[in-house]
Design a protein around this motif. Structure first.
Motif, PDB file in Angstrom:
ATOM      1  N   UNK A 171     -11.328   3.632   6.609  1.00 22.44           N
ATOM      2  CA  UNK A 171     -10.760   4.978   6.709  1.00 22.44           C
ATOM      3  C   UNK A 171     -11.708   5.931   5.991  1.00 22.44           C
ATOM      4  N   UNK A 172     -11.647   7.197   6.366  1.00 24.24           N
ATOM      5  CA  UNK A 172     -12.482   8.197   5.717  1.00 24.24           C
ATOM      6  C   UNK A 172     -11.613   9.291   5.133  1.00 24.24           C
ATOM      7  N   UNK A 173     -12.174   9.949   4.132  1.00 25.16           N
ATOM      8  CA  UNK A 173     -11.478  11.037   3.466  1.00 25.16           C
ATOM      9  C   UNK A 173     -12.503  12.060   2.998  1.00 25.16           C
ATOM     10  N   UNK A 174     -12.059  13.276   2.797  1.00 28.01           N
ATOM     11  CA  UNK A 174     -12.949  14.303   2.235  1.00 28.01           C
ATOM     12  C   UNK A 174     -12.994  14.225   0.718  1.00 28.01           C
ATOM     13  N   UNK A 175     -12.150  13.401   0.130  1.00 25.96           N
ATOM     14  CA  UNK A 175     -12.109  13.257  -1.334  1.00 25.96           C
ATOM     15  C   UNK A 175     -13.408  12.627  -1.837  1.00 25.96           C
ATOM     16  N   UNK A 176     -13.853  13.016  -3.032  1.00 24.50           N
ATOM     17  CA  UNK A 176     -15.064  12.422  -3.594  1.00 24.50           C
ATOM     18  C   UNK A 176     -14.842  10.963  -3.983  1.00 24.50           C
ATOM     19  N   UNK A 226      -5.083   6.125   4.440  1.00 27.41           N
ATOM     20  CA  UNK A 226      -5.669   7.357   4.968  1.00 27.41           C
ATOM     21  C   UNK A 226      -4.843   8.575   4.568  1.00 27.41           C
ATOM     22  N   UNK A 227      -3.525   8.461   4.679  1.00 31.97           N
ATOM     23  CA  UNK A 227      -2.647   9.585   4.336  1.00 31.97           C
ATOM     24  C   UNK A 227      -2.711   9.909   2.845  1.00 31.97           C
ATOM     25  N   UNK A 228      -2.685   8.893   1.997  1.00 32.11           N
ATOM     26  CA  UNK A 228      -2.702   9.135   0.552  1.00 32.11           C
ATOM     27  C   UNK A 228      -4.067   9.656   0.081  1.00 32.11           C
ATOM     28  N   UNK A 229      -5.153   9.126   0.645  1.00 39.56           N
ATOM     29  CA  UNK A 229      -6.471   9.604   0.239  1.00 39.56           C
ATOM     30  C   UNK A 229      -6.696  11.052   0.682  1.00 39.56           C
ATOM     31  N   UNK A 245       1.125 -10.728  12.299  1.00 41.64           N
ATOM     32  CA  UNK A 245       1.767 -10.154  11.106  1.00 41.64           C
ATOM     33  C   UNK A 245       0.703  -9.633  10.134  1.00 41.64           C
ATOM     34  N   UNK A 246      -0.401 -10.353   9.996  1.00 37.29           N
ATOM     35  CA  UNK A 246      -1.492  -9.897   9.116  1.00 37.29           C
ATOM     36  C   UNK A 246      -2.108  -8.623   9.692  1.00 37.29           C
ATOM     37  N   UNK A 247      -2.326  -8.587  11.000  1.00 43.12           N
ATOM     38  CA  UNK A 247      -2.894  -7.392  11.628  1.00 43.12           C
ATOM     39  C   UNK A 247      -1.987  -6.184  11.401  1.00 43.12           C
ATOM     40  N   UNK A 248      -0.688  -6.376  11.571  1.00 39.95           N
ATOM     41  CA  UNK A 248       0.283  -5.290  11.371  1.00 39.95           C
ATOM     42  C   UNK A 248       0.250  -4.821   9.915  1.00 39.95           C
ATOM     43  N   UNK A 249       0.199  -5.768   8.986  1.00 44.14           N
ATOM     44  CA  UNK A 249       0.120  -5.457   7.560  1.00 44.14           C
ATOM     45  C   UNK A 249      -1.110  -4.591   7.279  1.00 44.14           C
ATOM     46  N   UNK A 250      -2.260  -4.985   7.831  1.00 44.99           N
ATOM     47  CA  UNK A 250      -3.500  -4.247   7.608  1.00 44.99           C
ATOM     48  C   UNK A 250      -3.451  -2.869   8.254  1.00 44.99           C
ATOM     49  N   UNK A 251      -2.962  -2.794   9.475  1.00 44.64           N
ATOM     50  CA  UNK A 251      -2.887  -1.505  10.173  1.00 44.64           C
ATOM     51  C   UNK A 251      -1.991  -0.519   9.423  1.00 44.64           C
ATOM     52  N   UNK A 252      -0.837  -0.985   8.992  1.00 38.70           N
ATOM     53  CA  UNK A 252       0.079  -0.111   8.262  1.00 38.70           C
ATOM     54  C   UNK A 252      -0.541   0.323   6.938  1.00 38.70           C
ATOM     55  N   UNK A 253      -1.223  -0.588   6.270  1.00 40.64           N
ATOM     56  CA  UNK A 253      -1.901  -0.249   5.019  1.00 40.64           C
ATOM     57  C   UNK A 253      -2.997   0.768   5.234  1.00 40.64           C
ATOM     58  N   UNK A 254      -3.762   0.642   6.316  1.00 45.21           N
ATOM     59  CA  UNK A 254      -4.843   1.588   6.602  1.00 45.21           C
ATOM     60  C   UNK A 254      -4.294   2.989   6.881  1.00 45.21           C
TER      61      UNK A 254
END
Length: 147
Positions: free
Chosen positions: A8-13, A140-143, A127-136
């Motif tokens: 994921x990318x963010x504008x945060x430093x 992204x939203x928090x960063x 289930x692992x893929x879903x876990x990773x996708x939701x985490x990503x």
């Protein structure tokens, strides 16, 4: 073993991103599957400067606890945690890469299931893929809030 990663990318430093992610209790904010994250120890008064987190998470419809130990930390670049219990060994690796327009964060997970769960690993891949996708998505939203 099941290994997957997302970037994921963010504008945060990068410094702000690293500081936020280096405190793994913040996973409660960005990982919708992290029900509760408690820091059990820290580098003050613990042998070898161990940092341990107890993570209660939802996986495949169940809540489970796993203690993660910080095993690798490169300031502003890398955070790696490892959790082990009889059914699974899990490794979470977070790489932080400064870019001219912000920061790229690569979040990788590895699950090595043991015993009967090892036989079920192919069935657990979705289930692992879903876990990773939701985490990503949450990451992204928090960063974005840091940027």
């Amino acid at each position: 073993m099941i290994s997957m990663q997302r970037t994921v990318t963010t504008t945060a430093p990068a410094v702000a991103v690293f500081d936020y992610l280096a405190d793994f209790t913040n996973a409660e904010q960005w990982d919708p599957n992290a029900v509760k994250v408690i820091r059990l120890s820290d580098d003050v008064g613990t042998p070898n400067g161990d940092v341990v987190y107890r993570v209660t998470s939802r996986f495949a419809g169940r809540e489970t606890d796993l203690d993660y130990r910080l095993v690798d930390l490169e300031p502003h670049m890398l955070i790696r945690l490892r959790g082990e219990k009889p059914a699974v060994t899990a490794v979470d690796t977070i790489r932080i890469e400064p870019r001219p327009d912000g920061t790229a964060v690569t979040y990788a997970v590895e699950f090595d299931f043991h015993g009967v769960f090892g036989l079920l690993a192919p069935l657990l891949r979705p289930a692992v893929r879903r876990l990773l996708e939701q985490g990503a998505v949450g990451l992204s939203e928090e960063l974005a809030r840091l940027g």
